[in-house]
Design a protein around this motif. Structure first.
Motif, PDB file in Angstrom:
ATOM      1  N   PRO A 170       0.812  -1.225   0.000  1.00 38.45           N
ATOM      2  CA  PRO A 170       0.000   0.000   0.000  1.00 38.45           C
ATOM      3  C   PRO A 170       0.841   1.269   0.000  1.00 38.45           C
ATOM      4  O   PRO A 170       0.323   2.364  -0.183  1.00 38.45           O
ATOM      5  CB  PRO A 170      -0.816  -0.117   1.287  1.00 38.45           C
ATOM      6  N   LEU A 171       2.164   1.108   0.209  1.00 37.53           N
ATOM      7  CA  LEU A 171       3.066   2.258   0.202  1.00 37.53           C
ATOM      8  C   LEU A 171       3.622   2.551  -1.190  1.00 37.53           C
ATOM      9  O   LEU A 171       4.289   3.565  -1.392  1.00 37.53           O
ATOM     10  CB  LEU A 171       4.241   2.007   1.162  1.00 37.53           C
ATOM     11  N   SER A 172       3.362   1.670  -2.144  1.00 38.13           N
ATOM     12  CA  SER A 172       3.959   1.794  -3.479  1.00 38.13           C
ATOM     13  C   SER A 172       3.290   2.886  -4.298  1.00 38.13           C
ATOM     14  O   SER A 172       2.058   2.996  -4.337  1.00 38.13           O
ATOM     15  CB  SER A 172       3.856   0.454  -4.211  1.00 38.13           C
ATOM     16  N   ASP A 173       4.095   3.676  -5.002  1.00 37.85           N
ATOM     17  CA  ASP A 173       3.577   4.725  -5.882  1.00 37.85           C
ATOM     18  C   ASP A 173       2.726   4.134  -7.002  1.00 37.85           C
ATOM     19  O   ASP A 173       1.647   4.641  -7.314  1.00 37.85           O
ATOM     20  CB  ASP A 173       4.730   5.524  -6.498  1.00 37.85           C
ATOM     21  N   SER A 174       3.226   3.058  -7.623  1.00 37.24           N
ATOM     22  CA  SER A 174       2.501   2.480  -8.757  1.00 37.24           C
ATOM     23  C   SER A 174       1.174   1.880  -8.307  1.00 37.24           C
ATOM     24  O   SER A 174       0.169   1.969  -9.027  1.00 37.24           O
ATOM     25  CB  SER A 174       3.358   1.417  -9.450  1.00 37.24           C
ATOM     26  N   THR A 175       1.153   1.282  -7.134  1.00 42.83           N
ATOM     27  CA  THR A 175      -0.085   0.691  -6.612  1.00 42.83           C
ATOM     28  C   THR A 175      -1.123   1.767  -6.345  1.00 42.83           C
ATOM     29  O   THR A 175      -2.304   1.623  -6.706  1.00 42.83           O
ATOM     30  CB  THR A 175       0.202  -0.097  -5.321  1.00 42.83           C
ATOM     31  N   ASN A 176      -0.711   2.838  -5.720  1.00 42.15           N
ATOM     32  CA  ASN A 176      -1.626   3.949  -5.449  1.00 42.15           C
ATOM     33  C   ASN A 176      -2.087   4.619  -6.737  1.00 42.15           C
ATOM     34  O   ASN A 176      -3.248   5.030  -6.851  1.00 42.15           O
ATOM     35  CB  ASN A 176      -0.951   4.971  -4.532  1.00 42.15           C
ATOM     36  N   LYS A 185     -10.907   1.711  -4.675  1.00 42.76           N
ATOM     37  CA  LYS A 185     -10.345   1.805  -3.331  1.00 42.76           C
ATOM     38  C   LYS A 185      -9.037   1.020  -3.267  1.00 42.76           C
ATOM     39  O   LYS A 185      -8.923  -0.085  -3.818  1.00 42.76           O
ATOM     40  CB  LYS A 185     -11.334   1.263  -2.304  1.00 42.76           C
ATOM     41  N   LEU A 186      -8.048   1.592  -2.578  1.00 40.59           N
ATOM     42  CA  LEU A 186      -6.705   1.028  -2.582  1.00 40.59           C
ATOM     43  C   LEU A 186      -6.686  -0.443  -2.181  1.00 40.59           C
ATOM     44  O   LEU A 186      -6.093  -1.286  -2.867  1.00 40.59           O
ATOM     45  CB  LEU A 186      -5.789   1.848  -1.662  1.00 40.59           C
ATOM     46  N   GLU A 476      -0.833  15.663 -16.480  1.00 39.69           N
ATOM     47  CA  GLU A 476      -1.742  16.445 -15.650  1.00 39.69           C
ATOM     48  C   GLU A 476      -2.529  15.531 -14.720  1.00 39.69           C
ATOM     49  O   GLU A 476      -2.786  15.856 -13.567  1.00 39.69           O
ATOM     50  CB  GLU A 476      -2.689  17.249 -16.543  1.00 39.69           C
ATOM     51  N   LEU A 477      -2.895  14.341 -15.225  1.00 39.24           N
ATOM     52  CA  LEU A 477      -3.639  13.397 -14.400  1.00 39.24           C
ATOM     53  C   LEU A 477      -2.767  12.880 -13.272  1.00 39.24           C
ATOM     54  O   LEU A 477      -3.203  12.755 -12.128  1.00 39.24           O
ATOM     55  CB  LEU A 477      -4.125  12.215 -15.270  1.00 39.24           C
ATOM     56  N   ILE A 478      -1.495  12.584 -13.564  1.00 43.08           N
ATOM     57  CA  ILE A 478      -0.570  12.145 -12.515  1.00 43.08           C
ATOM     58  C   ILE A 478      -0.433  13.223 -11.464  1.00 43.08           C
ATOM     59  O   ILE A 478      -0.437  12.965 -10.266  1.00 43.08           O
ATOM     60  CB  ILE A 478       0.816  11.797 -13.124  1.00 43.08           C
ATOM     61  N   ASN A 479      -0.303  14.490 -11.897  1.00 40.35           N
ATOM     62  CA  ASN A 479      -0.181  15.597 -10.944  1.00 40.35           C
ATOM     63  C   ASN A 479      -1.395  15.692 -10.047  1.00 40.35           C
ATOM     64  O   ASN A 479      -1.287  15.938  -8.842  1.00 40.35           O
ATOM     65  CB  ASN A 479       0.020  16.925 -11.695  1.00 40.35           C
ATOM     66  N   GLU A 480      -2.598  15.494 -10.635  1.00 39.97           N
ATOM     67  CA  GLU A 480      -3.820  15.570  -9.834  1.00 39.97           C
ATOM     68  C   GLU A 480      -3.838  14.467  -8.789  1.00 39.97           C
ATOM     69  O   GLU A 480      -4.228  14.674  -7.640  1.00 39.97           O
ATOM     70  CB  GLU A 480      -5.048  15.430 -10.743  1.00 39.97           C
ATOM     71  N   ILE A 481      -3.413  13.255  -9.187  1.00 40.83           N
ATOM     72  CA  ILE A 481      -3.403  12.117  -8.258  1.00 40.83           C
ATOM     73  C   ILE A 481      -2.425  12.372  -7.124  1.00 40.83           C
ATOM     74  O   ILE A 481      -2.700  12.104  -5.962  1.00 40.83           O
ATOM     75  CB  ILE A 481      -3.035  10.841  -9.017  1.00 40.83           C
ATOM     76  N   GLU A 482      -1.245  12.877  -7.482  1.00 43.58           N
ATOM     77  CA  GLU A 482      -0.236  13.127  -6.440  1.00 43.58           C
ATOM     78  C   GLU A 482      -0.662  14.230  -5.502  1.00 43.58           C
ATOM     79  O   GLU A 482      -0.323  14.240  -4.331  1.00 43.58           O
ATOM     80  CB  GLU A 482       1.105  13.477  -7.098  1.00 43.58           C
TER      81      GLU A 482
END
Length: 482
Positions: A170-176, A185-186, A476-482
């Protein structure tokens, strides 16, 4: 004032930069033995020329490149810090200590499955395959070499274990990211992945067990092992206390300290331990942090293993990432991927073909865009509607994205993950690819599940999903997620 109209590329035009990339990289690497940076740069030039033909301005394409490079900046920082960690941990005797005790505990018969499980545990705890490979992976490489096993086999085992943990943590960037881009949901996403990944990992462990039996039957070169143990003790102070920095780094990451400062603490600890336990000077620590450790013991097996690390060692990878991101940024900006995606949708008539096309698209993105994040985001946007139309829960999509996009990223030499593993482990991705059993098996298992319908959960009632603005870029989508 006349404003130049921007056109969408035709399907044939969209294939031009992709086809050129495949040909130029194949010829350069396989025929000339060249590195992929220049072929990627040439492919970027072809993509830019196509952009001009379609009516795009240089400023537009340059912004696309910079935006995509920006998405990889954290990865670049992490790579540079891990280079420092490798250098200081060797100087401090941390890596030699792990090799020393590992050689005395592990035998060839159980080494490969044990290594895969250990890497999986560390990677689940840290959420990072890179951290696992750059620390424990280096030590396991030394143990495997001491036990007389081929380095590509050991590297493939490390990759399998590390990516199991990275994918399931659950700590992984790719998983999130995969959960976020599909609005799942994660822990629903992780639980659904477990149904394919656990089966794949068990198969991989069985295969590693069979391969390990081959080496257990051969005569173990105890003289070579004892020589390596003696050389380690002669040139380093070996102590269980030196295992403390890896434990502390894992603990820091588990406590959700951001990756960059957390790993930087590991490098600082390495320098402090080098001064305390190996009697190194501050100058030694600074030089090793920059240029890496250079073992000059006279014992070739140890020297080849421990001469690595340092900030400079990661500059090859950094240059590769930047050039690859330039290509990915341009082809996304000029809608090359969008046009190809529309053609791919023709092949998604059935559930199985949809899963197959999703998996192949993620793998394709790894080869062309050279980044596992984009290999998750782009197909995630492309196929979301198709999964909804077939009444499939979106966690099926998120699972396929990781089964294929995340797990094949380390097998592409010019991708961020493949380049990192090449620099860190010193083994070419094409060399360890046949032995990265989990990474090869998991996409196949996922596709089989798609065709059989096994664990492919359906929605009871369709509900309208949140619209995704197709005009926005993946970055832009990655930025929104982060």
């Amino acid at each position: 004032m006349n404003v130049k109209t921007i056109k969408r590329p035709t399907f044939i035009e969209a294939l031009v930069p992709i086809t050129f990339l495949i040909i130029i990289i194949s010829v350069s690497i396989l025929k000339f033995g060249a590195d992929p940076q220049i072929p990627l740069l040439l492919a970027t030039i072809v993509a830019v020329l196509l952009g001009f033909k379609l009516g795009y301005k240089w400023d537009d394409m340059e912004k696309g490149m910079i935006s995509t490079i920006n998405s990889s900046m954290q990865a670049i920082l992490i790579q540079m810090i891990i280079g420092i960690i490798i250098g200081t941990w060797i100087l401090a005797g941390i890596v030699p200590t792990m090799i020393y005790y590992g050689l005395q505990i592990l035998s060839p018969a159980i080494f490969l499955p044990s290594a895969a499980i250990l890497c999986a545990i560390i990677s689940v705890a840290t959420g990072s395959a890179w951290t696992t490979a750059g620390t424990v992976g280096i030590a396991l490489l030394g143990v495997g070499q001491g036990l007389g096993m081929p380095l590509p086999l050991v590297a493939g085992t490390i990759i399998s274990g590390a990516y199991f943990g990275d994918k399931m943590s659950p700590l992984s960037d790719s998983t999130n990211l995969a959960a976020a881009v599909t609005e799942v949901k994660l822990f629903d996403h992780i639980g659904h992945m477990l149904k394919t990944t656990s089966v794949s990992f068990v198969i991989a462990l069985i295969l590693y067990g069979f391969v390990g039996m081959k080496y257990s039957g051969s005569a173990l070169d105890t003289a070579q092992i004892n020589q390596l143990l003696d050389a380690l003790k002669q040139h380093f102070h070996i102590s269980p206390i030196l295992l403390l920095p890896p434990i502390l780094v894992v603990s820091i990451v588990i406590m959700k300290v951001p990756a960059v400062p957390g790993l930087l603490c590991g490098g600082i600890l390495g320098g402090i331990f080098a001064i305390i336990f190996q009697k190194s000077t501050l100058a030694d620590v600074i030089l090793v942090s920059h240029y890496g450790f250079n073992s000059q013991s006279g014992f070739e097996a140890m020297d080849s293993l421990l001469s690595r690390g340092g900030l400079d060692s990661m500059m090859y990878t950094v240059s590769l990432i930047i050039v690859a991101m330039c290509f990915g940024g341009v082809i996304e900006k000029i809608k090359v991927l969008e046009v190809i995606a529309e053609k791919l949708l023709i092949f998604t008539k059935t559930r199985g073909s949809l899963v197959l096309t999703t998996a192949l698209s993620s793998i394709f993105c790894n080869f062309t865009m050279a980044d596992q994040y984009l290999a998750i985001v782009v197909p995630g946007r492309m196929f979301r509607k198709s999964y909804e139309e077939k009444n499939l829960k979106l966690k099926n999509l998120s699972r396929v994205l990781e089964d294929s996009g995340t797990l094949t990223s380390s097998l592409v030499p010019w991708s961020t993950c493949g380049a990192f593993m090449l620099t860190t482990l010193g083994v070419h991705p094409f060399a360890y690819l046949p032995f990265a059993f989990l990474n090869l098996i998991n996409p196949i298992v996922s596709i089989i599940y798609g065709y059989t319908g096994f664990t492919m959960e359906k929605d009871e009632i369709l509900s309208p999903s949140k619209e995704i603005d197709d005009s926005s870029s993946s970055q832009e989508l990655i930025n929104e997620i982060e």
